[in-house]
Motif scaffolding. Structure first.
Motif, PDB file in Angstrom:
ATOM      1  N   TYR A  64      30.001  32.752  33.714  1.00  0.00           N
ATOM      2  CA  TYR A  64      30.351  31.465  34.306  1.00  0.00           C
ATOM      3  C   TYR A  64      30.074  30.271  33.400  1.00  0.00           C
ATOM      4  O   TYR A  64      30.672  29.215  33.573  1.00  0.00           O
ATOM      5  N   VAL A  65      29.147  30.411  32.457  1.00  0.00           N
ATOM      6  CA  VAL A  65      28.649  29.255  31.724  1.00  0.00           C
ATOM      7  C   VAL A  65      29.502  29.021  30.473  1.00  0.00           C
ATOM      8  O   VAL A  65      29.624  29.891  29.611  1.00  0.00           O
ATOM      9  N   LYS A  66      30.095  27.838  30.386  1.00  0.00           N
ATOM     10  CA  LYS A  66      30.948  27.507  29.260  1.00  0.00           C
ATOM     11  C   LYS A  66      30.164  27.543  27.954  1.00  0.00           C
ATOM     12  O   LYS A  66      29.003  27.137  27.888  1.00  0.00           O
ATOM     13  N   GLU A  67      30.842  28.017  26.907  1.00  0.00           N
ATOM     14  CA  GLU A  67      30.307  28.044  25.545  1.00  0.00           C
ATOM     15  C   GLU A  67      29.051  28.890  25.423  1.00  0.00           C
ATOM     16  O   GLU A  67      28.279  28.755  24.460  1.00  0.00           O
ATOM     17  N   LYS A  68      28.821  29.762  26.413  1.00  0.00           N
ATOM     18  CA  LYS A  68      27.722  30.726  26.335  1.00  0.00           C
ATOM     19  C   LYS A  68      28.274  32.095  26.738  1.00  0.00           C
ATOM     20  O   LYS A  68      27.988  32.612  27.820  1.00  0.00           O
ATOM     21  N   PRO A  69      29.092  32.702  25.864  1.00  0.00           N
ATOM     22  CA  PRO A  69      29.746  33.962  26.239  1.00  0.00           C
ATOM     23  C   PRO A  69      28.774  35.099  26.503  1.00  0.00           C
ATOM     24  O   PRO A  69      29.114  36.046  27.212  1.00  0.00           O
ATOM     25  N   GLY A  70      27.554  34.996  25.983  1.00  0.00           N
ATOM     26  CA  GLY A  70      26.582  36.052  26.198  1.00  0.00           C
ATOM     27  C   GLY A  70      25.719  35.858  27.434  1.00  0.00           C
ATOM     28  O   GLY A  70      24.768  36.629  27.648  1.00  0.00           O
ATOM     29  N   HIS A  71      26.035  34.871  28.259  1.00  0.00           N
ATOM     30  CA  HIS A  71      25.221  34.605  29.452  1.00  0.00           C
ATOM     31  C   HIS A  71      25.227  35.823  30.379  1.00  0.00           C
ATOM     32  O   HIS A  71      26.234  36.534  30.499  1.00  0.00           O
ATOM     33  N   VAL A  72      24.103  36.042  31.062  1.00  0.00           N
ATOM     34  CA  VAL A  72      23.944  37.248  31.878  1.00  0.00           C
ATOM     35  C   VAL A  72      24.951  37.333  33.016  1.00  0.00           C
ATOM     36  O   VAL A  72      25.209  38.419  33.539  1.00  0.00           O
ATOM     37  N   SER A  73      25.545  36.201  33.426  1.00  0.00           N
ATOM     38  CA  SER A  73      26.526  36.249  34.510  1.00  0.00           C
ATOM     39  C   SER A  73      27.761  37.053  34.128  1.00  0.00           C
ATOM     40  O   SER A  73      28.546  37.450  34.996  1.00  0.00           O
TER      41      SER A  73
END
Length: 373
Positions: A64-73
């Motif tokens: 879900y978090v923009k510019e953080k493709p590795g975010h756990v979501s």
């Protein structure tokens, strides 16, 4: 379709939701569910032995978090291959696949779902989604269509899929969204005429689609008032019956916090959903799915944040086993047929629920004692 457990005679059916990822909580608490195959397998086997009717994964291709493709979501296992493995490792529970239609061609979906139905010996169900996460769809080169057109696309996608499941001859299809020459798929699913379909349609157009095409309508419960819940459930069942001559089940999602006292449960909710809230993830999710929330007063905005952090907006089952059974009884009395359960810690949560809540549900005549056949 009578052999699929979701059609058994339990008044209130049970399932788990989202164990192919980190679950539905958005919390940074150390107790939060981790994405590992051993944990997912342990939960699946625990609910299989307890006689649950459903294991429903979710589909997610990008967080879900923009510019953080590795975010756990975005840490979510593919629901098709995951469901095949869960099917092989279980014996009784219904195994679902969740598919965002714009991300997979119906010919591929027909082959994969038939394979899982055969592996499971006829326990597959398919949760179909029209797609809503714009960055996710754009990654596939599939633009987010206008709201009602998403359901037009989904109806054609599902129609092609059902024809592939059932046709013993090749067929051509030339529709608004698909051109298929000599379409065919073998082997066929074991369930005839096809595996059951689930769909979550919350708008008027979405409800119409679900009532026309789905066997299980998955709703979001927006109120905790019994009369309001009963009205919403009946709206689906009446529309399916009167407009399409169909009988449907209505299911919803609930997050569970079970403790020995109400205060302990309330304190734990505050601990993981407020004190350890993953605000970055929550704000990104709300911006994608319910952007109108940003115009709410601050107090209402914070309440929505907490609600989503606790369990992605599910109906709260918070308290003692007796309190949880009272709440589930109310949902059943309102006409709900099934509940998909989530916990911040699925292994511990399912263990507590199976030990303490299931016997009370049996005493309340909402479920029969499960005996493996």
């Amino acid at each position: 379709m009578s052999w699929n457990p979701i059609f058994n005679d339990n008044k209130l059916k049970l399932g788990t939701f989202c164990t192919n990822g980190r679950g539905t909580t958005h919390s940074l608490a150390p107790e939060a569910n981790q994405l590992t195959w051993p944990l997912a397998l342990e939960v699946a086997r625990a609910v299989d032995r307890a006689g649950y009717e459903a294991i429903v994964p979710f589909a997610r291709w990008k967080g879900y978090v923009k510019e953080k493709p590795g975010h756990v979501s975005g840490e979510v296992l593919d629901p098709f291959t995951w469901a095949a493995a869960i099917a092989q490792a279980t014996d009784h529970v219904g195994v679902f696949v969740t598919s965002h239609a714009p991300t997979i061609h119906p010919i591929v979906a027909a082959k994969q779902t038939a394979t899982i139905d055969i592996i499971s010996n006829g326990r597959l169900a398919l949760n179909v989604v029209g797609g809503w996460n714009r960055p996710e769809l754009e990654m596939f080169g599939a633009a987010l269509r206008e709201h009602d057109q998403r359901y037009d696309y989904l109806a054609e996608w599902l129609g092609v899929l059902k024809r592939l499941w059932n046709s013993n001859d090749e067929f051509d299809h030339h529709g608004a969204f698909f051109d298929i020459l000599a379409g065919f798929s073998n082997p066929k699913p074991l369930q005839r005429p096809h595996p059951p379909i689930m769909n979550a349609g919350h708008s008027d157009r979405g409800r119409k689609f679900a009532c026309e095409h789905a066997d299980l309508c998955f709703i979001g419960i927006r109120s905790e008032e019994p009369a309001s819940i009963r009205k919403e459930v009946e709206k689906y069942k009446r529309e399916a019956r009167e407009e399409f001559g169909r009988e449907v089940q209505v299911w919803a999602h609930s997050y569970v916090i079970q403790r020995d006292t109400q205060k302990e449960a309330d304190d734990f909710l505050d601990y993981y959903a407020v004190q350890h809230q993953d605000r970055e993830s929550i704000d990104s999710l709300i911006a994608l799915s319910v952007p109108e929330v940003k115009d709410m007063p601050r107090e209402a905005w914070e309440a929505v944040r907490t609600h989503y952090a606790a369990g992605y907006g599910g109906f709260p089952l918070v308290g003692t086993p007796e309190r949880i059974v009272d709440r589930l009884t109310m949902l059943s009395d309102a006409g709900l047929d099934g509940v998909l359960l989530t916990w911040i810690d699925f292994v511990e949560g399912a263990r507590r629920f199976n030990r303490d809540v299931l016997p009370l549900l049996e005493k309340a005549n909402l479920r029969r004692p499960f005996v493996a056949s």
